[in-house]
Design a protein around this motif. Structure first.
Motif, PDB file in Angstrom:
ATOM      1  N   UNK A  31       0.805  -1.220   0.000  1.00  0.00           N
ATOM      2  CA  UNK A  31       0.000   0.000   0.000  1.00  0.00           C
ATOM      3  C   UNK A  31       0.840   1.274   0.000  1.00  0.00           C
ATOM      4  N   UNK A  32       2.125   1.128  -0.183  1.00  0.00           N
ATOM      5  CA  UNK A  32       3.002   2.293  -0.204  1.00  0.00           C
ATOM      6  C   UNK A  32       4.048   2.093  -1.279  1.00  0.00           C
ATOM      7  N   UNK A  33       4.226   3.125  -2.131  1.00  0.00           N
ATOM      8  CA  UNK A  33       5.076   2.966  -3.310  1.00  0.00           C
ATOM      9  C   UNK A  33       5.970   4.202  -3.460  1.00  0.00           C
ATOM     10  N   UNK A  34       7.204   4.126  -2.960  1.00  0.00           N
ATOM     11  CA  UNK A  34       8.125   5.259  -3.088  1.00  0.00           C
ATOM     12  C   UNK A  34       9.019   5.118  -4.312  1.00  0.00           C
ATOM     13  N   UNK A  35       9.555   6.236  -4.728  1.00  0.00           N
ATOM     14  CA  UNK A  35      10.561   6.274  -5.784  1.00  0.00           C
ATOM     15  C   UNK A  35      11.808   6.947  -5.224  1.00  0.00           C
ATOM     16  N   UNK A  36      12.951   6.321  -5.530  1.00  0.00           N
ATOM     17  CA  UNK A  36      14.226   6.857  -5.088  1.00  0.00           C
ATOM     18  C   UNK A  36      15.108   7.167  -6.287  1.00  0.00           C
ATOM     19  N   UNK A  37      15.879   8.222  -6.144  1.00  0.00           N
ATOM     20  CA  UNK A  37      16.860   8.603  -7.157  1.00  0.00           C
ATOM     21  C   UNK A  37      18.244   8.428  -6.544  1.00  0.00           C
ATOM     22  N   UNK A  77       8.511  12.106 -15.406  1.00  0.00           N
ATOM     23  CA  UNK A  77       9.355  13.291 -15.271  1.00  0.00           C
ATOM     24  C   UNK A  77       9.157  14.133 -16.522  1.00  0.00           C
ATOM     25  N   UNK A  78       8.715  15.358 -16.348  1.00  0.00           N
ATOM     26  CA  UNK A  78       8.531  16.251 -17.486  1.00  0.00           C
ATOM     27  C   UNK A  78       9.699  17.228 -17.577  1.00  0.00           C
ATOM     28  N   UNK A  79       9.869  17.775 -18.778  1.00  0.00           N
ATOM     29  CA  UNK A  79      10.922  18.778 -19.022  1.00  0.00           C
ATOM     30  C   UNK A  79      12.250  18.312 -18.427  1.00  0.00           C
ATOM     31  N   UNK A  80      12.694  17.141 -18.836  1.00  0.00           N
ATOM     32  CA  UNK A  80      13.900  16.556 -18.251  1.00  0.00           C
ATOM     33  C   UNK A  80      15.115  17.461 -18.436  1.00  0.00           C
ATOM     34  N   UNK A  81      16.006  17.374 -17.448  1.00  0.00           N
ATOM     35  CA  UNK A  81      17.236  18.163 -17.442  1.00  0.00           C
ATOM     36  C   UNK A  81      18.418  17.220 -17.231  1.00  0.00           C
ATOM     37  N   UNK A  82      19.608  17.609 -17.625  1.00  0.00           N
ATOM     38  CA  UNK A  82      20.768  16.727 -17.451  1.00  0.00           C
ATOM     39  C   UNK A  82      20.938  16.254 -16.010  1.00  0.00           C
ATOM     40  N   UNK A  83      20.576  17.082 -15.057  1.00  0.00           N
ATOM     41  CA  UNK A  83      20.721  16.689 -13.644  1.00  0.00           C
ATOM     42  C   UNK A  83      19.707  15.626 -13.208  1.00  0.00           C
ATOM     43  N   UNK A  84      18.771  15.303 -14.087  1.00  0.00           N
ATOM     44  CA  UNK A  84      17.857  14.190 -13.805  1.00  0.00           C
ATOM     45  C   UNK A  84      18.522  12.843 -14.096  1.00  0.00           C
ATOM     46  N   UNK A  85      19.677  12.865 -14.757  1.00  0.00           N
ATOM     47  CA  UNK A  85      20.395  11.629 -15.062  1.00  0.00           C
ATOM     48  C   UNK A  85      20.820  10.948 -13.757  1.00  0.00           C
ATOM     49  N   UNK A  86      20.385   9.704 -13.585  1.00  0.00           N
ATOM     50  CA  UNK A  86      20.647   8.962 -12.345  1.00  0.00           C
ATOM     51  C   UNK A  86      20.018   7.584 -12.491  1.00  0.00           C
ATOM     52  N   UNK A  87      20.165   6.772 -11.446  1.00  0.00           N
ATOM     53  CA  UNK A  87      19.444   5.498 -11.370  1.00  0.00           C
ATOM     54  C   UNK A  87      18.197   5.735 -10.526  1.00  0.00           C
ATOM     55  N   UNK A  88      17.068   5.292 -11.023  1.00  0.00           N
ATOM     56  CA  UNK A  88      15.799   5.446 -10.321  1.00  0.00           C
ATOM     57  C   UNK A  88      15.295   4.070  -9.876  1.00  0.00           C
ATOM     58  N   UNK A  89      14.944   3.984  -8.606  1.00  0.00           N
ATOM     59  CA  UNK A  89      14.417   2.746  -8.047  1.00  0.00           C
ATOM     60  C   UNK A  89      12.977   2.944  -7.615  1.00  0.00           C
ATOM     61  N   UNK A  90      12.137   1.977  -7.972  1.00  0.00           N
ATOM     62  CA  UNK A  90      10.804   1.945  -7.395  1.00  0.00           C
ATOM     63  C   UNK A  90      10.802   0.903  -6.282  1.00  0.00           C
ATOM     64  N   UNK A  91       9.842   1.000  -5.401  1.00  0.00           N
ATOM     65  CA  UNK A  91       9.762   0.049  -4.294  1.00  0.00           C
ATOM     66  C   UNK A  91       8.315  -0.084  -3.859  1.00  0.00           C
ATOM     67  N   UNK A  92       8.046  -1.150  -3.126  1.00  0.00           N
ATOM     68  CA  UNK A  92       6.707  -1.394  -2.598  1.00  0.00           C
ATOM     69  C   UNK A  92       6.821  -1.877  -1.162  1.00  0.00           C
ATOM     70  N   UNK A  93       5.817  -1.547  -0.384  1.00  0.00           N
ATOM     71  CA  UNK A  93       5.838  -1.891   1.043  1.00  0.00           C
ATOM     72  C   UNK A  93       4.396  -2.061   1.508  1.00  0.00           C
ATOM     73  N   UNK A  94       4.195  -3.003   2.405  1.00  0.00           N
ATOM     74  CA  UNK A  94       2.860  -3.133   2.977  1.00  0.00           C
ATOM     75  C   UNK A  94       2.618  -2.048   4.022  1.00  0.00           C
TER      76      UNK A  94
END
Lengths: 112, 113
Positions: A31-37, A77-94
């Motif tokens: 029931x919880x879904x975070x995104x990490x950069x 992610x809209x209007x992407x910028x070079x500083x958006x370059x990274x690894x993005x992780x999704x996750x799930x948690x009860x």
């Protein structure tokens, strides 16, 4: 247990374009879904999250959508910028015991 | 508020040794979770502590253990180190037992030779 899949594994976009990263999960109790950069050599940084009672959440150029029926959620992610370059992780948690199950991560490259 | 801190930042150990890593959560946070990050397996949950009690544990062997102190600081210990234990060990701080947001520390880079 929970299984989170993330696709694609790499994504390259032109600066100014939009990027969409999708994740699927298996446990309907989640029931919880975070995104990490995570930038190279740095810690994962929480950028946005969504709970299962909400279908969409926005924060400036980023947004997350959740489809509980299909068990998938996406980062936009809209209007992407070079500083958006990274690894993005999704996750799930009860949400019960702070046990995040992560996807494998996607490397986003924004071409100037 | 100060962020999550971890010590040491880097460690080099040899096979068979043991190691202890430390994590200090954000002030007021009572939940500390530990994760192992490797290029092949990504981020994997080790265990979570809340109010000095382990509430959840991932699928790691018993060589991996942890504890939490009354001030919420947490340590994790790895005994009989193996080459495959080389990884970035991250701890994450959460505000309450039922909270959802977790904030990561900078990690400890462990290299086993």
């Amino acid at each position: 247990g929970e299984n989170v899949e993330q696709h694609p594994s790499t994504l390259s976009v032109q600066e100014g374009d939009s990027a969409v990263i999708k994740c699927t999960y298996s446990d309907s109790a989640s029931n919880y879904f975070p995104w990490y950069k995570q930038e190279l050599g740095k810690r994962p940084q929480l950028i946005i999250d969504i709970r299962s009672n909400v279908g969409e959440k926005k924060d400036q150029r980023i947004a997350v959508t959740l489809n509980k029926t299909a068990k998938h959620f996406s980062l936009h992610i809209t209007e992407t910028q070079p500083e958006d370059s990274a690894v993005y992780f999704c996750a799930a948690d009860t949400g019960a015991n702070s046990k995040l199950t992560f996807g494998k991560g996607i490397t986003l490259s924004v071409r100037p | 508020k100060a962020g999550v801190t971890q010590t040491p930042r880097y460690l080099i150990k040899t096979r068979g040794q043991q190691v202890t890593l430390s994590c200090s959560p954000i002030s007021g946070h009572r939940s500390v979770s530990w994760y192992q990050q490797t290029p092949g397996q990504g981020l994997q949950f080790l265990f979570e502590y809340f109010s000095e009690t382990q509430r959840n544990k991932g699928n790691f062997p018993g060589r991996f253990s942890g504890r939490q102190f009354s001030n919420s600081r947490s340590e994790m210990n790895v005994s009989t180190l193996e080459l495959g234990d080389s990884a970035l060990y991250l701890c994450a701080s959460g505000s309450t037992g039922g909270s959802y947001e977790q904030y990561f520390g900078p990690g400890t880079r462990l290299t086993v030779t």
